[in-house]
Write an enzyme that holds these catalytic residues in place. Structure first.
Site, short mmCIF file in Angstrom:
data_model
loop_
_atom_site.label_atom_id
_atom_site.label_comp_id
_atom_site.label_asym_id
_atom_site.label_seq_id
_atom_site.Cartn_x
_atom_site.Cartn_y
_atom_site.Cartn_z
N ASN A 43 22.79 31.56 10.04
CA ASN A 43 21.51 31.24 9.41
C ASN A 43 20.95 32.46 8.67
O ASN A 43 20.19 32.32 7.71
CB ASN A 43 20.51 30.76 10.45
CG ASN A 43 20.79 29.33 10.90
OD1 ASN A 43 21.00 28.43 10.09
ND2 ASN A 43 20.80 29.12 12.20
N HIS A 69 23.91 42.59 11.85
CA HIS A 69 23.72 42.09 10.50
C HIS A 69 23.36 43.29 9.63
O HIS A 69 22.39 43.99 9.92
CB HIS A 69 22.60 41.05 10.42
CG HIS A 69 22.79 39.87 11.32
ND1 HIS A 69 23.72 38.89 11.07
CD2 HIS A 69 22.17 39.53 12.48
CE1 HIS A 69 23.66 37.97 12.02
NE2 HIS A 69 22.73 38.34 12.89
#
Length: 273
Positions: free
Chosen positions: A194, A224
């Site tokens: 997502n 990330h």
């Protein structure tokens, strides 16, 4: 629908929560404990019978729309695709956690144009989106890249062939599982990427975000890394989260990001927006 929901001028948001999993349990527990001033948990929607395990009545979605003015999605991209437009058309606001659903541009346009309910998105497990939005206002960003690294077991998907699965399962170091754009990757990893869609929403271009998904058996933390550049500067954000113990495909921080968004929608003052 929504005939009994209070007006938007009411002091308390009446919240219906879709999903009682790793994210929903934390969000629902905090709401029920009164930890979000101005927000009340009215009901929980789930396709499984939950019995006494939930701190609010379990209801159908139709019942929730009649009783609530805000629905929180914490159950996956499929819920957004199936119910998002209907929720907004009922006059109920929607807070989306599974932003990966918005890589479907037709759906994204439907949600953004639907109403009278309003749609909101939470940034989830990544930071820096507010700055990327501010920079984008000065001109287009180029060279946007996201590298997501997770444990191999959390990235296995039904579409993978035996060769790729074997490479992941036998890896002794990082293995790139997929490379593509923010349009392509979240569809292939509906529970794990997502963040790619969130970055694309921030810069306004699904195809401008290059995404690399990496499996690493040593990834005790999910990471990330967002890198972007433009005429006005260069930017790099790196986050490393512990995976959720109950659902390692998501990070522990995600439900708290949802709660922060809820606090903003409930009108909590004195916070960074």
């Amino acid at each position: 629908m929504n005939s009994t929901a209070p007006s938007r001028a009411a002091t308390s948001r009446r919240v219906g929560l879709i999903g009682w999993g790793a994210i929903g349990r934390v969000v629902g527990g905090a709401l029920a404990a009164g930890e979000i001033p101005g927000a009340e948990l009215v009901c929980v929607v789930d396709n499984r019978p939950l019995g006494d395990s939930v701190p609010a009545p379990q209801r159908t979605l139709e019942q929730a729309l009649d009783a609530c003015d805000l629905i929180v999605e914490a159950a996956g991209q499929g819920v957004v695709r199936e119910w998002g437009t209907a929720i907004l058309a009922s006059g109920t606001d929607l807070l989306v956690a599974s932003t990966g659903a918005l890589t479907d541009e037709h759906l994204a346009k439907e949600l953004l144009n639907a109403g009278p309910g309003r749609v909101y998105f939470t940034g989830g497990a990544v930071g820096g989106l507010d700055l990327l939005q501010a920079v984008r206002a000065m001109g287009p960003l180029d060279g946007v890249r996201l590298t997501t690294t997770k444990l191999p077991s959390t990235l296995e998907q039904p579409w993978m062939d035996e060769e790729l699965l074997n490479r992941m399962r036998s890896a002794t170091g990082p293995v790139e599982v997929m490379a593509g754009t923010a349009r392509d990757v979240p569809v292939k990893f509906p529970k794990s990427t997502n963040v790619a869609a969130s970055v694309a929403l921030a810069i306004g271009d699904l195809d401008a975000v290059r995404v690399s998904v990496v499996a690493d058996p040593a990834a005790a933390h999910t990471s990330h890394v967002v890198e972007a550049s433009g005429a006005h500067g260069t930017y790099r954000f790196e986050v490393r989260h512990l995976p959720d113990a109950a659902n390692p495909a998501t990070s522990q921080v995600v439900p708290y990001a949802v709660l922060r968004s809820l606090a903003a929608l409930a009108g909590r003052t004195g916070q960074i927006l």
